[in-house]
Design a protein around this motif. Structure first.
Motif, PDB file in Angstrom:
ATOM      1  N   MET A  58       0.746  -1.291  -0.118  1.00 16.29           N
ATOM      2  CA  MET A  58      -0.044  -0.182   0.054  1.00 16.29           C
ATOM      3  C   MET A  58       0.942   1.268  -0.072  1.00 16.29           C
ATOM      4  O   MET A  58       2.029   1.339   0.630  1.00 16.29           O
ATOM      5  CB  MET A  58      -1.019   0.036   1.262  1.00 16.29           C
ATOM      6  N   ASP A 109       0.818   7.782   3.251  1.00 14.51           N
ATOM      7  CA  ASP A 109      -0.057   8.803   3.475  1.00 14.51           C
ATOM      8  C   ASP A 109       0.630   9.925   3.922  1.00 14.51           C
ATOM      9  O   ASP A 109       1.213   9.607   5.193  1.00 14.51           O
ATOM     10  CB  ASP A 109      -1.364   8.627   4.156  1.00 14.51           C
ATOM     11  N   PRO A 140      -9.714   5.811  -5.247  1.00 16.22           N
ATOM     12  CA  PRO A 140      -9.886   5.199  -3.977  1.00 16.22           C
ATOM     13  C   PRO A 140      -8.589   4.251  -3.873  1.00 16.22           C
ATOM     14  O   PRO A 140      -8.860   3.161  -3.458  1.00 16.22           O
ATOM     15  CB  PRO A 140     -11.379   4.600  -3.986  1.00 16.22           C
ATOM     16  N   ALA A 175      -6.506   3.719  -1.512  1.00 13.41           N
ATOM     17  CA  ALA A 175      -6.574   3.055  -0.118  1.00 13.41           C
ATOM     18  C   ALA A 175      -7.387   1.603  -0.034  1.00 13.41           C
ATOM     19  O   ALA A 175      -7.145   0.596   0.464  1.00 13.41           O
ATOM     20  CB  ALA A 175      -7.159   3.790   1.036  1.00 13.41           C
ATOM     21  N   THR A 176      -8.477   1.583  -1.210  1.00 13.25           N
ATOM     22  CA  THR A 176      -9.023   0.520  -1.129  1.00 13.25           C
ATOM     23  C   THR A 176      -8.531  -0.451  -2.244  1.00 13.25           C
ATOM     24  O   THR A 176      -9.546  -1.712  -2.615  1.00 13.25           O
ATOM     25  CB  THR A 176     -10.695   0.858  -1.679  1.00 13.25           C
ATOM     26  N   LEU A 177      -7.609  -0.344  -3.232  1.00 11.77           N
ATOM     27  CA  LEU A 177      -7.096  -0.955  -3.982  1.00 11.77           C
ATOM     28  C   LEU A 177      -5.821  -1.546  -3.872  1.00 11.77           C
ATOM     29  O   LEU A 177      -5.131  -1.023  -3.143  1.00 11.77           O
ATOM     30  CB  LEU A 177      -6.708   0.160  -5.346  1.00 11.77           C
ATOM     31  N   ASP A 178      -5.715  -2.565  -4.447  1.00  9.65           N
ATOM     32  CA  ASP A 178      -4.118  -3.340  -4.120  1.00  9.65           C
ATOM     33  C   ASP A 178      -3.450  -2.792  -5.279  1.00  9.65           C
ATOM     34  O   ASP A 178      -3.725  -2.021  -5.988  1.00  9.65           O
ATOM     35  CB  ASP A 178      -4.684  -4.971  -4.520  1.00  9.65           C
ATOM     36  N   GLN A 182      -4.093  -0.308  -8.377  1.00 11.00           N
ATOM     37  CA  GLN A 182      -3.530   0.951  -8.410  1.00 11.00           C
ATOM     38  C   GLN A 182      -2.767   1.490  -9.456  1.00 11.00           C
ATOM     39  O   GLN A 182      -2.831   2.444 -10.210  1.00 11.00           O
ATOM     40  CB  GLN A 182      -2.615   1.382  -7.064  1.00 11.00           C
TER      41      GLN A 182
END
Length: 166
Positions: free
Chosen positions: A1, A4, A145, A147-150, A154
Motif C-alpha cells: 500500500m 500517506d 480510492p 486505499a481500497t485498491l491493491d 492502483q
C-alpha cells in the motif's frame, strides 16, 4: 500500500515547464494527501518564465520552483517514492535510476509547451493547455480510492489517467 501522504515525483527531460507545473498542481489538488516533487534527466537549470508566470497567475506560490536533476531522488537520503510519473515521451523512454521505495511508474504524456513557437499568445496558449491537462489528470488521481485498491489495481488506474482524452 502507498503511504500517506502519497510521495510523487514528476519527471521530464528539462524540468523547466511540465514537471514543475505538475508538481505545483499535484501539491494543490492533493490538499495534503500528496507530496509532489519534480525533476529532470537533463535539467535546464531554471524554470521556464512562462511556466512561472502561469503558475503565479493561477495563484501558486512559485518559491519552490527550481530545475533539478532526478539524481536528487535516487540517493539514500531521498524520500521513498510511491509514484513516479513521466510527462514527456523522451523521459519515459530513458533508463531511470533506481528509485527508493519501489514506486509505481506511469506515463502521462503532455506536449511540451516550452517547444511551442509562434506569437506570444500562441506560446501562452501552449502553456495554458498543458496546465489544464495536468490539472485534469491530477484531479483524476485525487479522485481514485487508492486505499481500497491493491497494488495492481492502483497501477492500472494511475496509468489509465495518462490515457485520458485531451
Amino acid at each position: 500500500m502507498m503511504q500517506d501522504p502519497l510521495t510523487i515525483l514528476i519527471l521530464c527531460t528539462g524540468n523547466s515547464a511540465r514537471s514543475i507545473m505538475g508538481e505545483a498542481i499535484l501539491n494543490r489538488v492533493g490538499q495534503g494527501r500528496f507530496r509532489a516533487f519534480s525533476a529532470g534527466s537533463q535539467p535546464k537549470g531554471e524554470p521556464h518564465p512562462l511556466a512561472l508566470n502561469l503558475l503565479a497567475r493561477e495563484g501558486h506560490d512559485t518559491a519552490f520552483a527550481r530545475s533539478k536533476s532526478w539524481d536528487e531522488f535516487a540517493g539514500p537520503d531521498a524520500p521513498a517514492l510511491d509514484l513516479v510519473i513521466t510527462v514527456c515521451d523522451s523521459a519515459a523512454g530513458e533508463t531511470c535510476p533506481y528509485w527508493p521505495g519501489a514506486p509505481i511508474t506511469a506515463h502521462w504524456g503532455i506536449p511540451d509547451p516550452a517547444a511551442a513557437t509562434g506569437t506570444e499568445a500562441e506560446r501562452a496558449l501552449a502553456f495554458a493547455t498543458a496546465y489544464a491537462q495536468l490539472t485534469r489528470r491530477a484531479l483524476a488521481l485525487a479522485a481514485l480510492p487508492l486505499a481500497t485498491l491493491d497494488r495492481a489495481a492502483q497501477t492500472a488506474a494511475i496509468r489509465a489517467i495518462g490515457r485520458l482524452p485531451e
